[in-house]
Design a protein around this motif. Structure first.
Motif, PDB file in Angstrom:
ATOM      1  N   THR A 149       0.837  -1.184   0.000  1.00  0.00           N
ATOM      2  CA  THR A 149       0.000   0.000   0.000  1.00  0.00           C
ATOM      3  C   THR A 149       0.878   1.243   0.000  1.00  0.00           C
ATOM      4  O   THR A 149       1.979   1.228   0.586  1.00  0.00           O
ATOM      5  N   LEU A 150       0.394   2.306  -0.634  1.00  0.00           N
ATOM      6  CA  LEU A 150       1.147   3.551  -0.761  1.00  0.00           C
ATOM      7  C   LEU A 150       0.277   4.711  -0.333  1.00  0.00           C
ATOM      8  O   LEU A 150      -0.945   4.686  -0.483  1.00  0.00           O
ATOM      9  N   GLY A 151       0.897   5.754   0.204  1.00  0.00           N
ATOM     10  CA  GLY A 151       0.152   6.938   0.608  1.00  0.00           C
ATOM     11  C   GLY A 151       1.051   7.928   1.323  1.00  0.00           C
ATOM     12  O   GLY A 151       2.252   7.692   1.494  1.00  0.00           O
ATOM     13  N   GLU A 152       0.462   9.036   1.745  1.00  0.00           N
ATOM     14  CA  GLU A 152       1.192  10.008   2.551  1.00  0.00           C
ATOM     15  C   GLU A 152       1.221   9.507   3.995  1.00  0.00           C
ATOM     16  O   GLU A 152       0.177   9.174   4.555  1.00  0.00           O
ATOM     17  N   ILE A 153       2.393   9.469   4.603  1.00  0.00           N
ATOM     18  CA  ILE A 153       2.491   8.972   5.971  1.00  0.00           C
ATOM     19  C   ILE A 153       2.391  10.128   6.958  1.00  0.00           C
ATOM     20  O   ILE A 153       3.057  11.164   6.814  1.00  0.00           O
ATOM     21  N   VAL A 154       1.508   9.971   7.952  1.00  0.00           N
ATOM     22  CA  VAL A 154       1.265  10.985   8.971  1.00  0.00           C
ATOM     23  C   VAL A 154       1.160  10.292  10.317  1.00  0.00           C
ATOM     24  O   VAL A 154       0.914   9.089  10.396  1.00  0.00           O
ATOM     25  N   PHE A 155       1.337  11.058  11.386  1.00  0.00           N
ATOM     26  CA  PHE A 155       1.184  10.470  12.725  1.00  0.00           C
ATOM     27  C   PHE A 155       0.046  11.145  13.469  1.00  0.00           C
ATOM     28  O   PHE A 155      -0.244  12.325  13.266  1.00  0.00           O
ATOM     29  N   THR A 156      -0.620  10.376  14.328  1.00  0.00           N
ATOM     30  CA  THR A 156      -1.675  10.915  15.166  1.00  0.00           C
ATOM     31  C   THR A 156      -1.348  10.622  16.618  1.00  0.00           C
ATOM     32  O   THR A 156      -0.886   9.531  16.954  1.00  0.00           O
ATOM     33  N   THR A 157      -1.561  11.624  17.476  1.00  0.00           N
ATOM     34  CA  THR A 157      -1.114  11.547  18.871  1.00  0.00           C
ATOM     35  C   THR A 157      -2.210  11.088  19.826  1.00  0.00           C
ATOM     36  O   THR A 157      -2.008  11.104  21.030  1.00  0.00           O
ATOM     37  N   GLY A 158      -3.363  10.683  19.330  1.00  0.00           N
ATOM     38  CA  GLY A 158      -4.433  10.227  20.220  1.00  0.00           C
ATOM     39  C   GLY A 158      -4.066   8.930  20.920  1.00  0.00           C
ATOM     40  O   GLY A 158      -3.559   7.995  20.296  1.00  0.00           O
ATOM     41  N   MET A 159      -4.333   8.867  22.225  1.00  0.00           N
ATOM     42  CA  MET A 159      -4.068   7.644  22.984  1.00  0.00           C
ATOM     43  C   MET A 159      -5.247   6.676  22.920  1.00  0.00           C
ATOM     44  O   MET A 159      -5.112   5.494  23.239  1.00  0.00           O
ATOM     45  N   THR A 160      -6.419   7.185  22.551  1.00  0.00           N
ATOM     46  CA  THR A 160      -7.601   6.344  22.383  1.00  0.00           C
ATOM     47  C   THR A 160      -8.273   6.721  21.065  1.00  0.00           C
ATOM     48  O   THR A 160      -7.862   7.665  20.395  1.00  0.00           O
ATOM     49  N   GLY A 161      -9.321   5.977  20.715  1.00  0.00           N
ATOM     50  CA  GLY A 161     -10.109   6.334  19.544  1.00  0.00           C
ATOM     51  C   GLY A 161      -9.548   5.863  18.225  1.00  0.00           C
ATOM     52  O   GLY A 161      -9.823   6.472  17.192  1.00  0.00           O
TER      53      GLY A 161
END
Length: 393
Positions: free
Chosen positions: A37-49
């Protein structure tokens, strides 16, 4: 994403590789479906959800990295999805839970990822990956597992660099509803709002409905003439993926909404489109804002709200005193909210037409509830506009 290969065992941790556009490689184990799979890589800081994240259409075309170290322990259920699909292009976690412990769970997260064909990777150092992205910015990436993991690094990197960049990419048509539908008001109906589905989350019309608003959700390509035929009390633009610079049709419709003095409320992508409709530009952030812990200053009240966010683009508007909207004929506008981490514009308020927007997610699914009063503010705007409208002949 290529057609995934479904694994027989959820604990078959075959090798996998995550390759970044700049050549850095993280090696781990397969998680979810096998394939490429290919795409823009991003990070999310949520600990839940994480379930709400995976079903948020704003993440279409993106490989999501969870900074929280342990993912999957509460499984997934059939009630918390924010849309009808899982939109992420790929999923990267540090430690994937092998057991589910929650009374609401209907299956494990990995089973759901396999069923939805989401290719992922586990067992990588997501802290190092996040720090790298914070230094270098969001970029194209790929996850390779199963037979795709046998490719050489040069071949993997070439595939990543051939993938489309997020800047200049239009994804609204990918995520919008194909047919209009209605979410009825809860209790007595007070108003009717036309909501443009640019990647809407289920919690948003639910919040509007709780305030006595019937929400008529329409496809992204709906025209202003079609809006007029529905005779709404207000118009809403939702969150969504892609580059706001590509959304010319929606910007044109919104300019007509503003010129007609129809009350307007926009969130996230809708905030960026209000900025464009007013004549401001937009630009791509280095790594964006994602997660449920983003501090925002409400300029008018001085209150700091902890918000849920998911955006990689922002409005280029002056912070400070109100200015005339560059587009002309729409009066004055001011920046109403400011991101405290980097001073990014987080909201706009028009002073001479009934319109406002915010860059964050007040529907708070999942996330803090600090900003839900914005839906009350929209209801008040609808009431004020209704009371000031001339009586029909």
């Amino acid at each position: 994403m290529d057609q995934p290969q479904i694994r027989q065992s959820q604990f078959d941790r075959s090798p996998a590789a995550l390759v970044l556009e700049d050549g850095r490689v993280f090696r781990g184990r397969a998680y979810g479906a096998l394939g490429r799979t290919l795409g823009e890589i991003v990070f999310t800081t949520g600990m839940t959800g994480y379930q709400e994240t995976l079903t948020d259409p704003s993440y279409a075309g993106q490989i999501v990295v969870q900074t929280a170290p342990h993912i999957g322990n509460t499984g997934v259920n059939d009630e918390d999805d924010e849309s009808a699909d899982y939109w992420v292009a790929g999923y990267a976690v540090s430690r994937a839970s092998r057991r589910v412990s929650n009374w609401r769970a209907t299956e494990s997260l990995e089973d759901r990822l396999i069923a939805r064909g989401i290719v992922g990777i586990s067992g990588i150092d997501t802290r190092a990956l996040t720090r790298h992205l914070r230094d270098r910015g969001a970029m194209r990436a790929g996850i390779f597992s199963g037979s795709a993991a046998g490719l050489g690094e040069a071949e993997m990197l070439a595939a990543v660099r051939e993938a489309p960049a997020m800047a200049g990419r239009s994804l609204t048509d990918t995520v919008t509803t194909r047919e209009a539908y209605t979410v009825p008001a809860v209790g007595e109906k007070r108003f009717t709002v036309v909501a443009f589905d640019l990647g809407i989350k289920a919690a948003t019309p639910a919040q509007l409905a709780e305030r006595g608003i019937e929400v008529r959700i329409v496809p992204a390509d709906t025209t202003f003439e079609e809006v007029q035929r529905l005779a709404p009390d207000g118009v809403f633009f939702s969150n969504g993926p892609g580059d706001p610079a590509t959304a010319d049709h929606q910007v044109d419709v919104l300019r007509q909404v503003l010129a007609a003095r129809i009350p307007f409320f926009g969130i996230c992508f809708g905030n960026q489109l209000l900025g464009r409709a007013l004549g401001f530009g937009t630009y791509k952030l280095v790594f964006g804002h994602r997660g449920a812990n983003q501090p925002v200053l409400d300029v008018a009240s001085g209150r700091v709200e902890i918000t849920c966010q998911n955006h990689g683009f922002a409005v280029d508007a002056p912070i400070g005193e109100a200015v005339e909207a560059p587009a002309g004929g729409l009066g004055r506008v001011e920046v109403s909210h400011i991101g405290l981490n980097d001073q990014v514009v987080e909201g706009l308020r028009c002073l001479d037409v009934p319109a406002f927007s915010v860059q964050f997610h007040p529907e708070s699914a999942a996330g803090p509830h600090d900003s839900r009063s914005l839906f009350d503010r929209f209801a008040q705007l609808l009431a004020a506009s209704s009371s000031s409208a001339p009586a029909s002949a």
